[in-house]
Design a protein around this motif. Structure first.
Motif, PDB file in Angstrom:
ATOM      1  N   GLY A   1       0.813  -1.214   0.000  1.00 52.35           N
ATOM      2  CA  GLY A   1       0.000   0.000   0.000  1.00 52.35           C
ATOM      3  C   GLY A   1       0.848   1.266   0.000  1.00 52.35           C
ATOM      4  O   GLY A   1       2.086   1.216   0.059  1.00 52.35           O
TER       5      GLY A   1
ATOM      6  N   SER B   1       2.954   4.207   0.916  1.00 52.77           N
ATOM      7  CA  SER B   1       3.855   4.424   2.061  1.00 52.77           C
ATOM      8  C   SER B   1       5.241   4.765   1.538  1.00 52.77           C
ATOM      9  O   SER B   1       5.490   4.692   0.327  1.00 52.77           O
ATOM     10  CB  SER B   1       3.954   3.149   2.904  1.00 52.77           C
ATOM     11  OG  SER B   1       4.847   2.244   2.283  1.00 52.77           O
ATOM     12  N   PRO B   2       6.182   5.067   2.430  1.00 49.19           N
ATOM     13  CA  PRO B   2       7.555   5.340   1.978  1.00 49.19           C
ATOM     14  C   PRO B   2       8.224   4.141   1.310  1.00 49.19           C
ATOM     15  O   PRO B   2       9.327   4.265   0.798  1.00 49.19           O
ATOM     16  CB  PRO B   2       8.286   5.699   3.286  1.00 49.19           C
ATOM     17  CG  PRO B   2       7.211   6.158   4.211  1.00 49.19           C
ATOM     18  CD  PRO B   2       6.008   5.338   3.866  1.00 49.19           C
TER      19      PRO B   2
ATOM     20  N   GLU C   1      -5.360   6.120  -6.884  1.00 51.10           N
ATOM     21  CA  GLU C   1      -6.039   5.988  -5.591  1.00 51.10           C
ATOM     22  C   GLU C   1      -6.134   7.387  -4.988  1.00 51.10           C
ATOM     23  O   GLU C   1      -5.133   8.081  -4.868  1.00 51.10           O
ATOM     24  CB  GLU C   1      -5.216   5.066  -4.683  1.00 51.10           C
ATOM     25  CG  GLU C   1      -5.891   4.731  -3.374  1.00 51.10           C
ATOM     26  CD  GLU C   1      -5.081   3.725  -2.560  1.00 51.10           C
ATOM     27  OE1 GLU C   1      -5.075   2.534  -2.899  1.00 51.10           O
ATOM     28  OE2 GLU C   1      -4.434   4.154  -1.579  1.00 51.10           O
TER      29      GLU C   1
ATOM     30  N   ASN D   1      -6.892   9.564  -1.835  1.00 52.85           N
ATOM     31  CA  ASN D   1      -7.028   9.503  -0.386  1.00 52.85           C
ATOM     32  C   ASN D   1      -7.725  10.786   0.053  1.00 52.85           C
ATOM     33  O   ASN D   1      -7.114  11.852   0.080  1.00 52.85           O
ATOM     34  CB  ASN D   1      -5.629   9.382   0.232  1.00 52.85           C
ATOM     35  CG  ASN D   1      -5.679   9.174   1.722  1.00 52.85           C
ATOM     36  OD1 ASN D   1      -6.603   9.653   2.379  1.00 52.85           O
ATOM     37  ND2 ASN D   1      -4.697   8.502   2.254  1.00 52.85           N
TER      38      ASN D   1
ATOM     39  N   ARG E   1      -6.013   5.093   8.052  1.00 50.59           N
ATOM     40  CA  ARG E   1      -5.798   5.183   9.506  1.00 50.59           C
ATOM     41  C   ARG E   1      -5.645   6.659   9.830  1.00 50.59           C
ATOM     42  O   ARG E   1      -5.158   7.424   9.014  1.00 50.59           O
ATOM     43  CB  ARG E   1      -4.515   4.478   9.919  1.00 50.59           C
ATOM     44  CG  ARG E   1      -4.588   2.982   9.843  1.00 50.59           C
ATOM     45  CD  ARG E   1      -3.234   2.385  10.163  1.00 50.59           C
ATOM     46  NE  ARG E   1      -2.983   2.248  11.583  1.00 50.59           N
ATOM     47  CZ  ARG E   1      -1.775   2.376  12.146  1.00 50.59           C
ATOM     48  NH1 ARG E   1      -0.730   2.688  11.406  1.00 50.59           N
ATOM     49  NH2 ARG E   1      -1.607   2.197  13.427  1.00 50.59           N
TER      50      ARG E   1
ATOM     51  N   GLY F   1      -4.174  -3.375   9.110  1.00 47.66           N
ATOM     52  CA  GLY F   1      -4.211  -4.539   9.992  1.00 47.66           C
ATOM     53  C   GLY F   1      -3.974  -5.874   9.324  1.00 47.66           C
ATOM     54  O   GLY F   1      -4.173  -6.913   9.946  1.00 47.66           O
TER      55      GLY F   1
HETATM   56  C1  FMN Z   1       4.975   5.552   7.318  1.00 43.37           C
HETATM   57  C2  FMN Z   1       3.636   5.505   6.606  1.00 43.37           C
HETATM   58  C3  FMN Z   1       3.400   6.342   5.531  1.00 43.37           C
HETATM   59  C4  FMN Z   1       2.166   6.297   4.870  1.00 43.37           C
HETATM   60  N1  FMN Z   1       1.954   7.108   3.790  1.00 43.37           N
HETATM   61  C5  FMN Z   1       0.750   7.066   3.150  1.00 43.37           C
HETATM   62  C6  FMN Z   1       0.518   7.852   2.004  1.00 43.37           C
HETATM   63  O1  FMN Z   1       1.390   8.571   1.504  1.00 43.37           O
HETATM   64  N2  FMN Z   1      -0.715   7.803   1.436  1.00 43.37           N
HETATM   65  C7  FMN Z   1      -1.715   7.000   1.913  1.00 43.37           C
HETATM   66  O2  FMN Z   1      -2.806   6.961   1.341  1.00 43.37           O
HETATM   67  N3  FMN Z   1      -1.504   6.205   2.988  1.00 43.37           N
HETATM   68  C8  FMN Z   1      -0.301   6.227   3.604  1.00 43.37           C
HETATM   69  N4  FMN Z   1      -0.095   5.433   4.692  1.00 43.37           N
HETATM   70  C9  FMN Z   1      -1.187   4.550   5.150  1.00 43.37           C
HETATM   71  C10 FMN Z   1      -1.016   3.158   4.555  1.00 43.37           C
HETATM   72  O3  FMN Z   1      -1.168   3.176   3.141  1.00 43.37           O
HETATM   73  C11 FMN Z   1      -2.053   2.174   5.129  1.00 43.37           C
HETATM   74  O4  FMN Z   1      -3.355   2.593   4.748  1.00 43.37           O
HETATM   75  C12 FMN Z   1      -2.013   2.074   6.644  1.00 43.37           C
HETATM   76  O5  FMN Z   1      -0.685   1.995   7.113  1.00 43.37           O
HETATM   77  C13 FMN Z   1      -2.779   0.847   7.115  1.00 43.37           C
HETATM   78  O6  FMN Z   1      -2.249  -0.326   6.578  1.00 43.37           O
HETATM   79  P1  FMN Z   1      -1.268  -1.302   7.417  1.00 43.37           P
HETATM   80  O7  FMN Z   1      -2.019  -1.767   8.599  1.00 43.37           O
HETATM   81  O8  FMN Z   1      -0.947  -2.402   6.452  1.00 43.37           O
HETATM   82  O9  FMN Z   1      -0.074  -0.498   7.805  1.00 43.37           O
HETATM   83  C14 FMN Z   1       1.141   5.437   5.338  1.00 43.37           C
HETATM   84  C15 FMN Z   1       1.405   4.591   6.416  1.00 43.37           C
HETATM   85  C16 FMN Z   1       2.629   4.597   7.050  1.00 43.37           C
HETATM   86  C17 FMN Z   1       2.863   3.668   8.201  1.00 43.37           C
END
Ligand code: FMN
Length: 325
Positions: A32, A34-35, A124, A126, A191, A239
Motif C-alpha cells: 500500500g 507508504s515510503p 487511488e 485519499n 488510519r 491490519g
Molecule cells: C509511514 C507511513 C506512511 C504512509 N503514507 C501514506 C501515504 O502517503 N498515502 C496513503 O494513502 N496512505 C499512507 N499510509 C497509510 C497506509 O497506506 C495504510 O493505509 C495504513 O498503514 C494501514 O495499513 P497497514 O495496517 O498495512 O499499515 C502510510 C502509512 C505509514 C505507516
C-alpha cells in the motif's frame, strides 16, 4: 483458522489470482501507499518478492498547491513525483497505482491528469478530510467529497479508487454514490494519525504507530457489508499482517489486500510468507482458487449475517466477558 480438510493441491498450485480495478493480479497482496515506494530500489525489491502491483506513496495537495511548478526532484514533490512514476513505469512490469491525498478540488484534482499521462495504471484518491468546522454537517462533507472525486473521475480515464476514513456517518450510501459517479474501487480504511501529548515536555507530538491485526475487524465488517451489494472493487488497508488476516479479508469479500506496516516491519520477503500461508489454508480446506471463497462470509451470502447487524452487537454486548470476579 482450523486444520480440517483434505490436502489436494500442493502449495503453489492454488490459484490466488484476482481482479482489482480491472487489473489482473497474480494474487491480492498489494504493497500500500507508504515510503516503501520512495526509492526505485525498494520498488524493485517488492516486485522481486512477488508484489502483483504497487500503490505509490501519496502526493499531498499541500505540496502541489504550495508551488506546482517547483522543480525539486524529490519523489514527494510534484515534478519529482511524476518523474519518479515515469522511471518506475519504465522499470517494473506490474501495474503501478498512483496516489493523491487531498481535500479540495483545486490543484490536486487537475494533477490527476498529469499522473495519468506519466503512466499510472490506476489512481487511488485519499480523501483525507477531517472537518473541525463547527458548522459543517456530515451531509455537506459527504457532498463535498463526492464533488471532489467526481471532478477527478471526469479528468482521467484510468480506474479510480477512493480511500476513505471510517468516520462517514453512512458508509454504505457513500459507497453506492461513489459507484454512481463512476468510481471503480473503494479502499477501507485510512488510519488516522492523531498526535499524542507528552506529559513531561507538555508538547503535542506526532505519533506514528504501525498497525496490528486488531485493526482488521472494522475493515472486515465494512467489506462484508458491501461485498456483492455495490459494483466496486474492494480493498482492505489496515491490519493485514498474516495469511489469516488476508484470508479473512478475502472471505469478507475483498478483491485486494493492501499491506504496509507488516512490510515495513518484516521487509518485502513477508509477501511470500503471507502468500504461502494463504495457499496452505486454501489447500487444507480443499480449495483450488481464492475465487471459490471470496465473499463467502459477506452479509449478502451468509444466513448468519445478523452477526454483522445491530442484533449481533446486542448479542456481543449482552454476552459480554462475564461478571466481575
Ligand atoms: C509511514 C507511513 C506512511 C504512509 N503514507 C501514506 C501515504 O502517503 N498515502 C496513503 O494513502 N496512505 C499512507 N499510509 C497509510 C497506509 O497506506 C495504510 O493505509 C495504513 O498503514 C494501514 O495499513 P497497514 O495496517 O498495512 O499499515 C502510510 C502509512 C505509514 C505507516
Amino acid at each position: 483458522m482450523g486444520e480440517r480438510g483434505a490436502s489436494r493441491h500442493p502449495v503453489g498450485v492454488v490459484d490466488l489470482s484476482t481482479s482489482y480495478l480491472g487489473l489482473k493480479l497474480a494474487h491480492p497482496l498489494v504493497p500500500g501507499a507508504s515510503p516503501l515506494s520512495y526509492e526505485l530500489d525498494s520498488i524493485l525489491r517488492l516486485e522481486d518478492a512477488g508484489a502483483p502491483a504497487i500503490v505509490l506513496h501519496s502526493l499531498f495537495e499541500e505540496q502541489i498547491s504550495a508551488d506546482p511548478l517547483r522543480t525539486a526532484r524529490a519523489p514527494t514533490d510534484p515534478v519529482g513525483y511524476l518523474e519518479h512514476l515515469n522511471r518506475i513505469k519504465e522499470s517494473v512490469h506490474v501495474p503501478v497505482i498512483a496516489s493523491l491525498n487531498g481535500t479540495t478540488d483545486e490543484g490536486w484534482t487537475s494533477f490527476a491528469s498529469l499522473v495519468e499521462q506519466a503512466g499510472a495504471d490506476a489512481l487511488e484518491l485519499n480523501v483525507y478530510h477531517l472537518s473541525t468546522n463547527l458548522w459543517t454537517s456530515g451531509a455537506t462533507l459527504e457532498a463535498y467529497t463526492l464533488d471532489t472525486v467526481r471532478t477527478v473521475r471526469s479528468l482521467v480515464s484510468i480506474p479510480v479508487a477512493v480511500k476513505i476514513f471510517p468516520y462517514f456517518s453512512s458508509i454504505a450510501s457513500l459507497a453506492r454514490q461513489f459507484e454512481e459517479i463512476g468510481v471503480n474501487g473503494l479502499v477501507v480504511f485510512n488510519r488516522s494519525y492523531q498526535p499524542d501529548i507528552d506529559l513531561e515536555t507538555l508538547e503535542v507530538k506526532p505519533d506514528l504507530r504501525l498497525s496490528s491485526s486488531t485493526e482488521l475487524l472494522s475493515r472486515l465488517y465494512w467489506i462484508a457489508m458491501l461485498s456483492g451489494r455495490v459494483d466496486l472493487s474492494l480493498a482492505v488497508t489496515g491490519g493485514v499482517h498474516t495469511g489469516a488476516d488476508a484470508l479473512k479479508a478475502i472471505l469478507a469479500g475483498a478483491d485486494a489486500v493492501q499491506m504496509v506496516s507488516a512490510l515495513l516491519q518484516n521487509g518485502p520477503g513477508h509477501l511470500k510468507v503471507v502468500r504461502e500461508e494463504m495457499e496452505r489454508w486454501l489447500e487444507r480446506h480443499g480449495h483450488s482458487s481464492l475465487e471459490e471463497v471470496r465473499g463467502s462470509m459477506s452479509l449478502e451470502r451468509r444466513e448468519d449475517g445478523r452477526a454483522f447487524t445491530r442484533a449481533g452487537l446486542l448479542q456481543v454486548l449482552q454476552r459480554g466477558i462475564g461478571p466481575l470476579s
